[in-house]
Design a protein around this motif. Structure first.
Motif, short mmCIF file in Angstrom:
data_model
loop_
_atom_site.label_atom_id
_atom_site.label_comp_id
_atom_site.label_asym_id
_atom_site.label_seq_id
_atom_site.Cartn_x
_atom_site.Cartn_y
_atom_site.Cartn_z
N PRO A 261 43.84 35.83 39.76
CA PRO A 261 43.51 37.06 40.50
C PRO A 261 43.38 38.27 39.58
O PRO A 261 44.14 38.42 38.62
CB PRO A 261 44.70 37.21 41.47
CG PRO A 261 45.25 35.82 41.62
CD PRO A 261 45.04 35.16 40.29
N SER A 262 42.44 39.14 39.89
CA SER A 262 42.18 40.31 39.05
C SER A 262 43.41 41.20 38.94
O SER A 262 43.65 41.82 37.90
CB SER A 262 41.00 41.11 39.62
OG SER A 262 41.26 41.52 40.96
N GLU A 263 44.22 41.25 40.02
CA GLU A 263 45.41 42.09 39.96
C GLU A 263 46.43 41.57 38.95
O GLU A 263 47.24 42.34 38.41
CB GLU A 263 46.07 42.23 41.33
CG GLU A 263 46.51 40.93 41.98
CD GLU A 263 45.45 40.31 42.87
OE1 GLU A 263 45.82 39.51 43.74
OE2 GLU A 263 44.25 40.63 42.68
N MET A 264 46.38 40.26 38.66
CA MET A 264 47.27 39.71 37.63
C MET A 264 46.71 39.96 36.24
O MET A 264 47.47 40.22 35.29
CB MET A 264 47.47 38.21 37.86
CG MET A 264 48.30 37.86 39.08
SD MET A 264 49.92 38.70 39.15
CE MET A 264 50.67 38.15 37.61
N LEU A 265 45.39 39.90 36.08
CA LEU A 265 44.80 40.21 34.78
C LEU A 265 45.13 41.64 34.37
O LEU A 265 45.33 41.93 33.17
CB LEU A 265 43.29 40.02 34.84
CG LEU A 265 42.80 38.57 34.94
CD1 LEU A 265 41.29 38.53 35.15
CD2 LEU A 265 43.18 37.79 33.69
N GLU A 266 45.24 42.53 35.33
CA GLU A 266 45.61 43.91 35.03
C GLU A 266 47.03 44.02 34.50
O GLU A 266 47.38 45.02 33.86
CB GLU A 266 45.46 44.76 36.29
CG GLU A 266 44.02 44.91 36.77
CD GLU A 266 43.92 45.60 38.12
OE1 GLU A 266 44.99 45.94 38.67
OE2 GLU A 266 42.79 45.79 38.61
N LYS A 267 47.85 43.00 34.75
CA LYS A 267 49.25 43.01 34.31
C LYS A 267 49.43 42.40 32.91
O LYS A 267 50.56 42.28 32.44
CB LYS A 267 50.13 42.25 35.31
CG LYS A 267 50.10 42.81 36.73
CD LYS A 267 50.65 44.21 36.79
CE LYS A 267 50.66 44.73 38.22
NZ LYS A 267 51.14 46.13 38.30
#
Length: 316
Positions: A261-267
């Motif tokens: 998920p993109s929100e995990m790549l941001e992390k």
């Protein structure tokens, strides 16, 4: 102890269908075993319990059967993949692995092409991990926060208040992240570049799953990126550009095999910081504070300055 361990490796291998003719130490726990028919590696350690090691081996043998590049275990004549031996009245657990193909690349060979293939293999690893967990309930392999190496506030000295505050913030941020099948599960946990062998045609083999754990999948991407930046960059360009190139490559490779998920790549920067704190904590856990070498002091101070100033080694 050194010669006694060699003797026990030879003795241990006699319980297996291999004809060992030479034993060499790789680390205190890993021994390279040359046999008439092939090469093997024996792991001798009580770092994890019998139940944990059995579950780890079940996991890695599943990955091997599914076609992932990992080392298969060699069962004993008793059809056991984890055997026990007694060394100086202490029981030690042992596992024999068939040697993996490939070699450790030199530092200047860890380029974007290799990291993209590594990302693809990590994506496949996580996809298969999810399949394994659908078939098998994980009972003994820990969630990351239950491993002592992440107990930063136990080992980082109280007087290092800035670093302890950073550790609190990182741990708190990660523990609030949602968990689901797409972002969390079994992973390698220690995919620094020394645990990756590369054969002709960029065929990769992942070795040393001893630190496998349940964690956010993004951590398995953070570790090799951190490793490449910390240990493998040898100049010939701008390290910031190198970090951007390999990060882009490893994510692109991963997404060819799995979806993160993109929100995990941001992390990703958050998990790079987790890895950095993890490494700093290991120094406090295992280095003798009364006998630090000049090099150890230099490394610890380098980490102290970087963490206290909240400097990120990765600029995206």
């Amino acid at each position: 102890m050194y010669f006694l361990l060699h003797y026990y490796v030879l003795f241990y291998c006699k319980t297996h269908p291999v004809n060992i003719i030479k034993v060499e130490s790789v680390t205190d726990e890993i021994f390279r075993c040359t046999a008439e028919e092939d090469n093997y590696f024996a792991r001798i350690t009580n770092y994890k319990s019998l139940d944990e090691q059995l579950e780890e081996v079940e996991y890695t043998d599943f990955l091997y059967k599914e076609g992932l590049g990992v080392s298969p275990t060699v069962p004993s004549f008793n059809d056991k993949v984890v055997e026990r031996i007694t060394l100086e009245n202490n029981e030690i657990l042992t596992v024999l692995y068939k040697s993996a193909p490939g070699v450790h690349l030199s530092r200047n060979e860890w380029n974007a092409d290799v990291l993209k293939e590594l990302g693809r293999q990590i994506g496949k690893l996580h996809r298969l991990s999810n399949k394994f967990e659908e078939q098998q309930t994980i009972r003994y392999i820990n969630d990351w926060q239950d491993n002592e190496e992440y107990d930063f506030l136990k080992y980082i000295p109280k007087e290092e208040s800035g670093i302890r505050q950073m550790a609190r913030e990182v741990l708190s941020s990660i523990k609030t992240l949602p968990k689901n099948d797409s972002n969390y599960g079994l992973l390698h946990g220690d995919l620094w570049l020394e645990n990756i062998l590369v054969d002709k045609g960029l065929d990769l083999t992942m070795v040393d799953f001893q630190d496998c754990e349940k964690n956010y999948y993004i951590f398995d991407l953070a570790v090799p990126i951190y490793s490449a930046l910390e240990y493998s960059f040898v100049g010939g360009g701008n390290i910031i550009d190198y970090g951007k190139d390999i990060t882009k490559a490893i994510i692109e490779g991963y997404q060819e095999e799995n979806v993160l998920p993109s929100e995990m790549l941001e992390k990703l920067p958050l998990f790079i910081k987790l890895k950095e704190l993890f490494e700093y904590n290991l120094m406090h856990m295992y280095w003798d504070k009364e006998k630090l070498t000049e090099e150890q002091i230099r490394i610890m101070n380098h980490f102290r300055m970087r963490i206290e100033m909240n400097h990120s080694i990765l600029h995206l």
